[in-house]
Design an enzyme around this catalytic site. Structure first.
Site, PDB file in Angstrom:
ATOM      1  N   ALA A  14       5.454   1.450  10.688  1.00 45.53           N
ATOM      2  CA  ALA A  14       5.181   2.282   9.511  1.00 45.53           C
ATOM      3  C   ALA A  14       5.245   3.762   9.860  1.00 45.53           C
ATOM      4  O   ALA A  14       4.541   4.581   9.289  1.00 45.53           O
ATOM      5  CB  ALA A  14       3.810   1.936   8.947  1.00 45.53           C
ATOM      6  N   ARG A  65      13.937   9.379   1.483  1.00 41.86           N
ATOM      7  CA  ARG A  65      14.510   9.132   0.150  1.00 41.86           C
ATOM      8  C   ARG A  65      13.475   8.851  -0.931  1.00 41.86           C
ATOM      9  O   ARG A  65      13.808   8.645  -2.089  1.00 41.86           O
ATOM     10  CB  ARG A  65      15.512   7.973   0.233  1.00 41.86           C
ATOM     11  CG  ARG A  65      16.861   8.426   0.796  1.00 41.86           C
ATOM     12  CD  ARG A  65      17.818   7.269   0.922  1.00 41.86           C
ATOM     13  NE  ARG A  65      17.526   6.452   2.088  1.00 41.86           N
ATOM     14  CZ  ARG A  65      17.949   5.197   2.238  1.00 41.86           C
ATOM     15  NH1 ARG A  65      18.663   4.614   1.293  1.00 41.86           N
ATOM     16  NH2 ARG A  65      17.654   4.506   3.324  1.00 41.86           N
ATOM     17  N   GLY A 113      21.674  -4.112   9.557  1.00 44.41           N
ATOM     18  CA  GLY A 113      22.175  -4.666  10.817  1.00 44.41           C
ATOM     19  C   GLY A 113      22.799  -6.035  10.571  1.00 44.41           C
ATOM     20  O   GLY A 113      22.233  -6.869   9.865  1.00 44.41           O
ATOM     21  N   LYS A 125     -21.325   4.528 -21.987  1.00 47.05           N
ATOM     22  CA  LYS A 125     -21.427   4.687 -20.529  1.00 47.05           C
ATOM     23  C   LYS A 125     -22.809   4.253 -20.074  1.00 47.05           C
ATOM     24  O   LYS A 125     -23.809   4.635 -20.691  1.00 47.05           O
ATOM     25  CB  LYS A 125     -21.211   6.153 -20.151  1.00 47.05           C
ATOM     26  CG  LYS A 125     -21.191   6.394 -18.667  1.00 47.05           C
ATOM     27  CD  LYS A 125     -21.850   7.698 -18.246  1.00 47.05           C
ATOM     28  CE  LYS A 125     -23.348   7.605 -18.204  1.00 47.05           C
ATOM     29  NZ  LYS A 125     -24.018   8.787 -17.649  1.00 47.05           N
ATOM     30  N   ASN A 135     -28.611  -1.445 -35.303  1.00 46.07           N
ATOM     31  CA  ASN A 135     -27.391  -0.840 -35.833  1.00 46.07           C
ATOM     32  C   ASN A 135     -27.344   0.644 -35.496  1.00 46.07           C
ATOM     33  O   ASN A 135     -28.276   1.388 -35.798  1.00 46.07           O
ATOM     34  CB  ASN A 135     -27.352  -1.023 -37.358  1.00 46.07           C
ATOM     35  CG  ASN A 135     -26.017  -0.593 -37.927  1.00 46.07           C
ATOM     36  OD1 ASN A 135     -25.044  -1.340 -37.880  1.00 46.07           O
ATOM     37  ND2 ASN A 135     -25.958   0.630 -38.440  1.00 46.07           N
ATOM     38  N   ASN A 146     -27.675  12.604 -23.762  1.00 48.15           N
ATOM     39  CA  ASN A 146     -28.294  12.137 -22.507  1.00 48.15           C
ATOM     40  C   ASN A 146     -28.376  13.242 -21.459  1.00 48.15           C
ATOM     41  O   ASN A 146     -29.028  13.089 -20.454  1.00 48.15           O
ATOM     42  CB  ASN A 146     -27.507  10.944 -21.948  1.00 48.15           C
ATOM     43  CG  ASN A 146     -26.041  11.273 -21.712  1.00 48.15           C
ATOM     44  OD1 ASN A 146     -25.469  12.127 -22.383  1.00 48.15           O
ATOM     45  ND2 ASN A 146     -25.444  10.612 -20.746  1.00 48.15           N
TER      46      ASN A 146
HETATM   47  C1  UD1 Z   1      16.444  -1.678  10.646  1.00 51.20           C
HETATM   48  C2  UD1 Z   1      17.216  -2.562  11.607  1.00 51.20           C
HETATM   49  C3  UD1 Z   1      18.339  -3.254  10.839  1.00 51.20           C
HETATM   50  C4  UD1 Z   1      17.784  -4.031   9.671  1.00 51.20           C
HETATM   51  C5  UD1 Z   1      16.945  -3.127   8.802  1.00 51.20           C
HETATM   52  C6  UD1 Z   1      16.244  -3.935   7.736  1.00 51.20           C
HETATM   53  C7  UD1 Z   1      17.068  -1.494  13.775  1.00 51.20           C
HETATM   54  C8  UD1 Z   1      17.754  -0.632  14.747  1.00 51.20           C
HETATM   55  N1  UD1 Z   1      17.739  -1.750  12.667  1.00 51.20           N
HETATM   56  O1  UD1 Z   1      17.334  -0.715  10.132  1.00 51.20           O
HETATM   57  O2  UD1 Z   1      19.031  -4.137  11.710  1.00 51.20           O
HETATM   58  O3  UD1 Z   1      18.848  -4.583   8.922  1.00 51.20           O
HETATM   59  O4  UD1 Z   1      15.927  -2.473   9.587  1.00 51.20           O
HETATM   60  O5  UD1 Z   1      15.595  -3.055   6.856  1.00 51.20           O
HETATM   61  O6  UD1 Z   1      15.970  -1.954  14.003  1.00 51.20           O
HETATM   62  N2  UD1 Z   1      10.357   2.812  12.063  1.00 51.20           N
HETATM   63  C9  UD1 Z   1       9.392   3.321  12.892  1.00 51.20           C
HETATM   64  N3  UD1 Z   1       9.740   4.174  13.869  1.00 51.20           N
HETATM   65  C10 UD1 Z   1      11.022   4.538  14.087  1.00 51.20           C
HETATM   66  C11 UD1 Z   1      12.020   4.010  13.240  1.00 51.20           C
HETATM   67  C12 UD1 Z   1      11.647   3.139  12.233  1.00 51.20           C
HETATM   68  O7  UD1 Z   1       8.209   3.029  12.725  1.00 51.20           O
HETATM   69  O8  UD1 Z   1      11.265   5.311  15.015  1.00 51.20           O
HETATM   70  C13 UD1 Z   1       9.959   1.891  11.006  1.00 51.20           C
HETATM   71  C14 UD1 Z   1      10.253   2.405   9.620  1.00 51.20           C
HETATM   72  O9  UD1 Z   1       9.151   3.124   9.115  1.00 51.20           O
HETATM   73  C15 UD1 Z   1      10.501   1.127   8.832  1.00 51.20           C
HETATM   74  C16 UD1 Z   1      11.063   0.182   9.868  1.00 51.20           C
HETATM   75  O10 UD1 Z   1      10.693   0.714  11.139  1.00 51.20           O
HETATM   76  O11 UD1 Z   1       9.310   0.566   8.353  1.00 51.20           O
HETATM   77  C17 UD1 Z   1      12.558   0.054   9.760  1.00 51.20           C
HETATM   78  O12 UD1 Z   1      13.119   1.317   9.919  1.00 51.20           O
HETATM   79  P1  UD1 Z   1      14.389   1.781   9.127  1.00 51.20           P
HETATM   80  O13 UD1 Z   1      14.757   3.154   9.546  1.00 51.20           O
HETATM   81  O14 UD1 Z   1      14.219   1.497   7.694  1.00 51.20           O
HETATM   82  O15 UD1 Z   1      15.411   0.730   9.734  1.00 51.20           O
HETATM   83  P2  UD1 Z   1      16.930   0.800   9.796  1.00 51.20           P
HETATM   84  O16 UD1 Z   1      17.337   1.619  10.953  1.00 51.20           O
HETATM   85  O17 UD1 Z   1      17.439   1.116   8.455  1.00 51.20           O
END
Ligand code: UD1
Ligand code: CA
Length: 460
Positions: free
Chosen positions: A10, A16, A140, A352, A378, A387
């Site tokens: 997370a 975006r 991926g 309330k 009533n 109040n």
């Molecule tokens: C990743 C996967 C991809 C998969 C996709 C599914 C990798 C390299 N790629 O892609 O194969 O299809 O998820 O959604 O793993 N996050 C961190 N720290 C970081 C980077 C990411 O905590 O340094 C967390 C993000 O907050 C997110 C999750 O990891 O919750 C996935 O990261 P995101 O950047 O969405 O993944 P993708 O690279 O798009």
């Protein structure tokens, strides 16, 4: 049974989302996305929870204050998913534990799915959750060999044209033996198009190390839908609400339109409950048998007993409504409003922290605050319970069978005993004994020969 270490990613910024809040705190069904994932992970036995945060970690930790089973792991710089998981490894013993990687922005993952992944992972095997989709863009791709065994995962940006045509994608969710994962993570690098440490690179290392890779191919894409923008979030919210509506209707609740109900929390319905359009339920709401909810009603953290009716456009929060009551249209019940059986609250009445006794009524325009009202009383139109004296709140006590005439102001603290009668337009600031008539207003004078003011003639 091995211990399961759920590592929830997370740390991402969620660019975006165009928001000042971290992505995983955005809500679905009234709960942050991350909380959905945490609650689901928590359902497993022998589980330890690690949450990797980076962007907005302070805000996230603050939100979860009090959930002491969460181990917060900071990833200062978001160098990739592999780097993110690596930050949690110092908290995970390199023994027979299983690491379950979850994403904080994939809120609808099911407990049964992750249980299956974990059960298929062991000392010499890992499992991977994949999805077959017509829209694999940005994700991926799963590379399989001639024998259909998984060989590796290639990220879209690093894939060639042929690989990009693959429709099986990595959901990001996997279960891996801890001992091996530590070794693999120390071997991955960031020599790829994005310059990131990819968690997905451990797959090829697992293959090289003779670690079996089980895949579970999921068919419900909503379950593994990751949220990157507010439109995806809105669509997933609708899907989630539609499921809730289906569940309710199949258990016997009449919904006038399943697409026009929002349950942001928990709604428990008795038998033959009817809910009209645009009802919003928040927190925990319980509706007894045969309760009817009119259109455009908002109800939060309240209990409504059998045979009560809430009419259109009412707003109800923290209230307890007895059986056979009628509320609204356009009524507002605030926290601590308690209606006893058969009470009737009409339009533009605000209540309330007050108890309204059995069969008592306030049918039109009134403010009732910090009061105890007996049975069969009533409250006339336009009555105000004063109040608040500008510094403190005070109570108004009204007995059984009392009649408060219209447009009265009851200045608390004040007690009006049983069967008393307050004349319309009175200001009552002294106690009224049982059965008395209180008249608290100036005496009417009639002035004869009264001449109306005249308009002055216009001068040039
Ligand atoms: C990743 C996967 C991809 C998969 C996709 C599914 C990798 C390299 N790629 O892609 O194969 O299809 O998820 O959604 O793993 N996050 C961190 N720290 C970081 C980077 C990411 O905590 O340094 C967390 C993000 O907050 C997110 C999750 O990891 O919750 C996935 O990261 P995101 O950047 O969405 O993944 P993708 O690279 O798009
Ligand atoms: Ca993503």
């Amino acid at each position: 049974m091995p211990i399961i270490h759920a590592v929830i990613l997370a740390a991402g910024k969620g660019t975006r989302m165009y928001s000042d809040s971290p992505k995983v705190l955005h809500q679905l069904g009234g709960l942050p996305m991350l909380e959905h994932v945490i609650r689901t992970a928590r359902q497993m036995e022998n589980v330890k929870l690690h949450v990797v945060t980076g962007f907005g970690s302070r805000q996230i930790c603050d939100y979860f204050t009090g959930q002491t089973d969460l181990n917060w792991v900071t990833q200062e710089q978001q160098l990739g998913t592999g780097h993110a998981v690596a930050q949690a490894m110092p908290f995970i013993p390199a023994d027979d534990a299983i690491v379950l990687v979850l994403c904080g922005d994939v809120p609808l993952i099911k407990a049964s799915t992750i249980a299956e992944l974990v059960n298929n992972a062991g000392a010499d095997s890992m499992s991977l959750l994949t999805l077959i989709t017509e829209t694999p863009f940005g994700l991926g791709r799963i590379l399989r060999g001639v024998d259909n065994h998984v060989q590796a995962i290639v990220e879209e940006k690093d894939a060639d044209d042929e690989q990009r045509r693959i429709k099986e994608i990595n959901t990001g969710i996997m279960a891996i033996p801890a001992k091996r994962l530590s070794k693999w993570l120390s071997r991955i690098d960031n020599r790829n198009k994005q310059g990131e440490y990819y968690l997905t690179d451990v797959i090829a290392l697992a293959v090289a190390d003779d670690c079996a890779i089980h895949t579970k191919v999921i068919h419900d894409h909503f379950e593994v839908q990751g949220i990157n923008d507010k439109y995806q979030l809105a669509l997933l919210e609708r899907h989630y609400q539609m499921n809730k509506a289906e569940e309710l209707a199949k258990q016997g609740t009449t919904l006038r339109d399943p697409a026009r109900i929002d349950i942001r929390g928990e709604l428990i319905c008795g038998r033959d409950v009817e809910i009209d359009v645009n009802a919003i339920f928040e927190g925990k709401v319980r509706l007894g048998d045969r309760v009817h909810i009119g259109p455009n009603v908002v109800i939060r953290d309240s209990d409504i007993a059998a045979d009560s009716e809430i009419l259109a456009n009412s707003h109800i929060e923290g209230a307890s409504i007895g059986a056979k009551c009628q509320v609204g249209p356009f009524a507002r019940l605030r926290p601590g409003a308690v209606l006893r059986e058969g009470a009737k609250i009409g339009n533009f009445v605000e209540i309330k922290a007050s108890i309204v006794g059995k069969g008592s009524r306030a049918n039109h325009f009134a403010y009732i605050g910090d009061a105890e009202i007996g049975a069969g009383t009533n409250i006339g139109a336009g009555t105000i319970f004063c109040n608040y004296d500008g510094a403190e709140k005070h109570k108004t006590i009204i007995g059984d069978g009392v009649f408060i005439g219209s447009n009265s102001t009851l200045v608390a603290p004040v007690t009006i005993a049983a069967n008393a009668f307050v004349a319309a337009g009175s200001t009552v600031n002294g106690d009224v004994p049982a059965g008395n008539l209180a008249v608290g207003r100036g005496k009417q004078r009639n002035i004869s020969g009264w001449k109306r003011p005249q308009k002055r003639p216009k001068t040039e």
